[in-house]
Design a protein around this motif. Structure first.
Motif, PDB file in Angstrom:
ATOM      1  N   THR A 117       0.858  -1.194   0.000  1.00  0.00           N
ATOM      2  CA  THR A 117       0.000   0.000   0.000  1.00  0.00           C
ATOM      3  C   THR A 117       0.892   1.240   0.000  1.00  0.00           C
ATOM      4  O   THR A 117       2.024   1.191   0.468  1.00  0.00           O
ATOM      5  N   GLY A 118       0.376   2.323  -0.554  1.00  0.00           N
ATOM      6  CA  GLY A 118       1.198   3.536  -0.679  1.00  0.00           C
ATOM      7  C   GLY A 118       2.286   3.327  -1.717  1.00  0.00           C
ATOM      8  O   GLY A 118       3.328   3.985  -1.685  1.00  0.00           O
ATOM      9  N   ALA A 119       2.023   2.401  -2.661  1.00  0.00           N
ATOM     10  CA  ALA A 119       3.048   1.986  -3.627  1.00  0.00           C
ATOM     11  C   ALA A 119       3.442   3.105  -4.595  1.00  0.00           C
ATOM     12  O   ALA A 119       4.477   3.017  -5.251  1.00  0.00           O
ATOM     13  N   GLY A 120       2.624   4.141  -4.672  1.00  0.00           N
ATOM     14  CA  GLY A 120       2.977   5.259  -5.562  1.00  0.00           C
ATOM     15  C   GLY A 120       3.773   6.324  -4.835  1.00  0.00           C
ATOM     16  O   GLY A 120       4.172   7.329  -5.434  1.00  0.00           O
ATOM     17  N   GLY A 121       4.004   6.147  -3.539  1.00  0.00           N
ATOM     18  CA  GLY A 121       4.681   7.169  -2.739  1.00  0.00           C
ATOM     19  C   GLY A 121       6.199   7.050  -2.796  1.00  0.00           C
ATOM     20  O   GLY A 121       6.756   6.152  -3.431  1.00  0.00           O
ATOM     21  N   PHE A 122       6.848   7.969  -2.122  1.00  0.00           N
ATOM     22  CA  PHE A 122       8.314   8.066  -2.085  1.00  0.00           C
ATOM     23  C   PHE A 122       8.947   6.737  -1.630  1.00  0.00           C
ATOM     24  O   PHE A 122       9.777   6.150  -2.338  1.00  0.00           O
ATOM     25  N   LEU A 123       8.522   6.217  -0.502  1.00  0.00           N
ATOM     26  CA  LEU A 123       9.077   4.952  -0.002  1.00  0.00           C
ATOM     27  C   LEU A 123       8.472   3.745  -0.720  1.00  0.00           C
ATOM     28  O   LEU A 123       9.187   2.804  -1.080  1.00  0.00           O
ATOM     29  N   GLY A 124       7.141   3.785  -0.927  1.00  0.00           N
ATOM     30  CA  GLY A 124       6.454   2.644  -1.538  1.00  0.00           C
ATOM     31  C   GLY A 124       7.080   2.266  -2.877  1.00  0.00           C
ATOM     32  O   GLY A 124       7.308   1.084  -3.165  1.00  0.00           O
ATOM     33  N   LYS A 131      -3.924   5.661  -3.756  1.00  0.00           N
ATOM     34  CA  LYS A 131      -5.103   6.404  -4.213  1.00  0.00           C
ATOM     35  C   LYS A 131      -4.820   7.051  -5.568  1.00  0.00           C
ATOM     36  O   LYS A 131      -5.733   7.363  -6.311  1.00  0.00           O
ATOM     37  N   ALA A 132      -3.549   7.253  -5.893  1.00  0.00           N
ATOM     38  CA  ALA A 132      -3.194   7.801  -7.212  1.00  0.00           C
ATOM     39  C   ALA A 132      -1.742   7.442  -7.531  1.00  0.00           C
ATOM     40  O   ALA A 132      -0.903   7.392  -6.638  1.00  0.00           O
ATOM     41  N   PHE A 133      -1.468   7.211  -8.813  1.00  0.00           N
ATOM     42  CA  PHE A 133      -0.094   6.942  -9.261  1.00  0.00           C
ATOM     43  C   PHE A 133       0.297   8.000 -10.286  1.00  0.00           C
ATOM     44  O   PHE A 133      -0.502   8.315 -11.180  1.00  0.00           O
ATOM     45  N   GLU A 163      -5.808   1.170  -8.041  1.00  0.00           N
ATOM     46  CA  GLU A 163      -5.991   2.567  -7.639  1.00  0.00           C
ATOM     47  C   GLU A 163      -7.260   2.679  -6.815  1.00  0.00           C
ATOM     48  O   GLU A 163      -8.346   2.324  -7.303  1.00  0.00           O
ATOM     49  N   GLY A 164      -7.140   3.114  -5.579  1.00  0.00           N
ATOM     50  CA  GLY A 164      -8.317   3.221  -4.723  1.00  0.00           C
ATOM     51  C   GLY A 164      -7.931   3.692  -3.340  1.00  0.00           C
ATOM     52  O   GLY A 164      -6.758   3.966  -3.068  1.00  0.00           O
TER      53      GLY A 164
END
Ligand SMILES: NC(=O)c1ccc[n+]([C@@H]2O[C@H](COP(=O)([O-])OP(=O)(O)OC[C@H]3O[C@@H](n4cnc5c(N)ncnc54)[C@H](O)[C@@H]3O)[C@@H](O)[C@H]2O)c1
Length: 405
Positions: free
Chosen positions: A45-52, A74-76, A97-98
């Motif tokens: 989860t949070g895979a689109g984020g800085f760490l993810g 929630k967004a990539f 995405e969700g």
């Protein structure tokens, strides 16, 4: 301990009290290298984020390929999707995405998965985000995800926690080379820190829960230091301010406030190693239901000095002192908080500083990764020099977890 005896590390030596090498205390057959994530289906989860993103890249690089990685956010950004696209391995990648608060979506995301790495969170050090929303995402979102794991028979769960769960407290009590057993009075009432603490509690309490199929849920939490590295949004913000200040960094933390941030590649690697260890029964029994501090061999220095150190090759300077004495800065922040409170019925004013932030940035607070090394063989994958080189502005994220690869 005096500050002076900590300074020699800045010359590039090993932090005192840290296991001296990149070797763990595991015997050869216990080396986590022998463990693998082969055949695992994992949800990040949070895979689109800085760490993810960095965790996903490391998982995709695993020699013994995972069967599937589901990327939930929630967004990539197009950039992130392009980065994952570069990997042409055997692992199937699914983009989901969700919202972490959507129960049906979580149920779908967890079906058929055996490992969840939960990094999705709202981060807020200024109080910009409404407390209700922060709670819904960080606390309720985590609890809903744990429930989905139990229903869908997910066996392993790793939570990305933060050093802010520990402190610093309102009194600014320092910690030097602390560990999981260091006693500390955690009094911070700051919403982000509180939300992460509650979420971490839920994760650790969920360890041992019986899954729908009769199996057992095993959980652990990694308390990350402040994270720097390629694409670090905080560093970018400080750089922008530095450019506006004629290429001189504002000194927002005093020199003596030593901290030991962690490089993004290393904290990502700690997640991968913890995941491998949770799958090995002999290792899992040591780490389940526990939290671990994750730092690396970054020299101990203040946050402001770290930003400077990471970008000084570009010719930037740094102001020698805080803009005003620390006590004055603290009471100035209190004044701004009062103004914000009084204006609340009329206008939403969020000051650019607050007492929590002043304390956070000016309290010596360093932690050892020794226990993570002992219990699941975590050793930083990248040296400080590699981390610095990778972070330098203009280099960006290479798409590979190797620096500059
Ligand atoms: N950045 C740091 O210095 C730092 C330090 C310690 C701990 N952490 C922790 O590490 C984790 C990752 O942080 P990061 O720096 O990569 O932050 P980030 O903001 O880059 O990543 C968080 C991701 O979570 C996603 N997200 C937020 N709300 C969501 C929702 N409702 N549903 C689905 N996805 C949602 C965001 O879109 C984002 O991509 C967080 O849990 C954070 O608390 C970060």
């Amino acid at each position: 301990m005096s500050f002076a005896c900590l300074w020699p590390w800045l010359a590039g030596g090993e932090p005192a009290g840290e296991p001296s090498s990149r070797h763990s205390e595991f015997t050869t057959e216990e080396q986590p290298r022998a463990m693998s994530l082969a055949g695992v289906s994992c949800l990040v989860t949070g895979a689109g984020g800085f760490l993810g993103q960095r965790i996903v890249c490391l998982l995709l690089e695993e020699k013994e390929a995972l069967t599937e990685i589901r990327l939930l956010d929630k967004a990539f950004s197009d950039e992130a999707l392009g980065r994952f696209d570069k990997f042409k391995g055997k692992t199937e990648v699914k983009i989901l995405e969700g919202d972490i608060r959507d129960v049906t979506f979580l149920h779908r995301a967890c079906q058929g998965v055996s490992l969840v790495i939960h990094t999705a969170s709202l981060i807020d050090t200024l109080g910009l985000i409404e407390k209700k929303l922060l709670w819904e995402v960080n606390v309720t979102g985590t609890q809903l995800l744990l429930e989905a794991c139990v229903r869908c028979n997910v066996q392993h769960f790793i939570y990305t926690s933060t050093i802010e769960v520990t402190g610093p407290n309102c009194k600014g009590d320092p910690i030097f080379n602390g560990d999981e057993d260091t006693p500390y009075e955690s009094t911070s009432k700051f919403p982000y820190a509180q939300s992460k603490r509650l979420a971490e509690d839920s994760v650790l309490k969920a360890d041992g829960q019986v899954l729908k199929d009769g199996g057992t849920l095993m959980t652990c939490a990694l308390r990350s230091m402040y994270i720097f590295g390629e694409g670090c949004p905080f560093l970018q913000g400080h750089l922008d301010k530095c450019l506006l200040n004629k290429n001189v960094y504002l000194r927002f933390s005093r020199k003596e406030a030593l901290v030991n941030p962690v490089y993004v590649g290393n904290i990502a690697w700690a997640h991968v190693q913890a995941a491998k260890a949770l799958r090995a029964p002999q290792k899992a029994k040591h780490i389940r239901g526990k939290f671990y501090y994750i730092s690396d061999d970054t020299p101990h220095m203040s946050y402001a000095d770290l930003n400077y150190e990471l970008t000084k090759d570009l010719g930037f300077g740094i102001e020698p002192q805080l803009p005003m004495p620390l006590t004055v800065l603290y009471y100035f922040s209190l004044l701004l908080e009062i103004v914000s409170f009084l204006l609340r019925p009329f206008v939403r004013y969020i000051p650019s500083t607050n007492r929590h932030l002043v304390t956070l940035l000016n309290t010596p607070f360093t932690f050892s990764y020794r226990k993570a090394q002992q219990d699941f063989g975590y050793v930083p994958r990248y040296t400080w020099e590699e981390a610095k080189q990778g972070t330098a502005p203009g280099r960006g994220h290479s798409g590979q977890s190797g620096i500059g690869a």
